[in-house]
Design a protein around this motif. Structure first.
Motif: not given
Length: 326
Positions: A177-187, A275-285
């Motif tokens: 769930m909204n897991a840390a450790g992943m790079g995002s497409a946008r900060h 709408r995650d403001q901590v870890l961008d939703v692009s991390c999910a994908h």
């Protein structure tokens, strides 16, 4: 995943960690850490009382020099489901999800990760994802758990993913769930602050505490964002130097999570607040693309903490995953 995209994910992680770790505000004062002791706060008293709630067995075991506190809910038989909380949080974060996922055929285990909640913190210890995953693998062995379903929120998701890669014998399935450790497409807004050397997850005063809880839920919604700063604020501010140490270790993994995921063979479910403001939703994908056997669900209008913002909807997704793979 194309090599260029994978490299961009790693570059995103590296930019945030390199920038933040250079900031003077990120450095904990070692003398303060050496003499730090838990405070007897209202939040800690509430945590102690919560262990007396009917149906909850409050237990503890010692692993790697840390007394780890956990709740056990259930008989100890059936499918084990372990829930790992996020940074700056504790097992109590899962309270609203418990009724939504609990079944007679399973036993829930809710630990306070070492360094957090009622579990021990040691100034001379390390708290990287790899080290925390190793501790939780040892914890599972000590409890003689069969392969479990591991549900991790934010930092707990990163620990769970690392556990699945490095200690697969303990993992029957993985819910991130909204897991840390992943790079995002946008900060994300939080990552942008980390790049500037500020960390909204480690408040130092009352205003920063209120800001933290506004980041944690989309538009600071609900009772959670209004009440929790009052309940947890003093405890979080007392823990500021400890949280600086813990966060620095999180930012310095030996092996970055995107590089681990190809080793994960357990079925996985990725749940993310749009709408995650901590870890961008692009991390999910990105998680969905890198995990060999994953399904991804993005929740509209939800922020960083789906189990608190939408426990019924989140619980329904988790129950279906447990049913399909249990």
């Amino acid at each position: 995943m194309e090599a260029t995209t994978f490299n961009a994910i790693l570059d995103s992680l590296q930019e945030v960690s390199d920038s933040y770790l250079k900031a003077p505000s990120a450095q904990p004062d070692r003398a303060t850490l050496d003499r730090w002791q838990p405070a007897t706060s209202a939040w800690q008293k509430l945590q102690a009382i919560s262990g007396w709630i009917p149906g909850i067995q409050a237990e503890s075991i010692e692993i790697d020099g840390h007394r780890i506190q956990h709740w056990r809910i259930g008989s100890g038989h059936g499918t084990p489901v372990v829930l790992l909380h996020g940074f700056g949080a504790s097992k109590e974060n899962w309270a609203s999800l418990i009724p939504a996922i609990r079944r007679r055929s399973m036993t829930l285990y809710l630990p306070d990760l070492p360094g957090f909640g009622q579990s021990d913190y040691r100034a001379d210890a390390r708290y990287t994802y790899e080290v925390q995953a190793r501790r939780m693998a040892e914890w599972a062995r000590h409890l003689t758990l069969p392969p479990a379903f591991w549900i991790g929120s934010s930092m707990g998701g990163a620990v769970s993913a690392t556990l699945a890669a490095n200690h697969p014998e303990h993992v029957a399935g993985l819910v991130l769930m909204n897991a840390a450790g992943m790079g995002s497409a946008r900060h994300s807004p939080m990552e942008s602050q980390l790049i500037e050397g500020r960390n909204p997850l480690i408040p130092g005063n009352a205003d920063e505490t209120r800001t933290l809880f506004r980041y944690a839920t989309w538009r600071g919604r609900g009772v959670f964002s209004r009440v929790m700063p009052l309940a947890m604020g003093p405890e979080m501010r007392h823990r500021r130097p400890v949280n600086q140490h813990l966060f620095m270790d999180m930012m310095q993994p030996r092996e970055r999570i995107p590089e681990l995921l190809e080793r994960v063979q357990a079925p996985a479910q990725v749940i993310w607040g749009e709408r995650d403001q901590v870890l961008d939703v692009s991390c999910a994908h990105h998680y969905g693309a890198l995990l060999p056997n994953a399904e991804v669900t993005v929740l509209r209008g939800i922020g960083h903490l789906p189990m608190l913002e939408a426990p019924v909807q989140t619980g329904r997704l988790v129950r279906r995953f447990l049913r399909d793979h249990g």
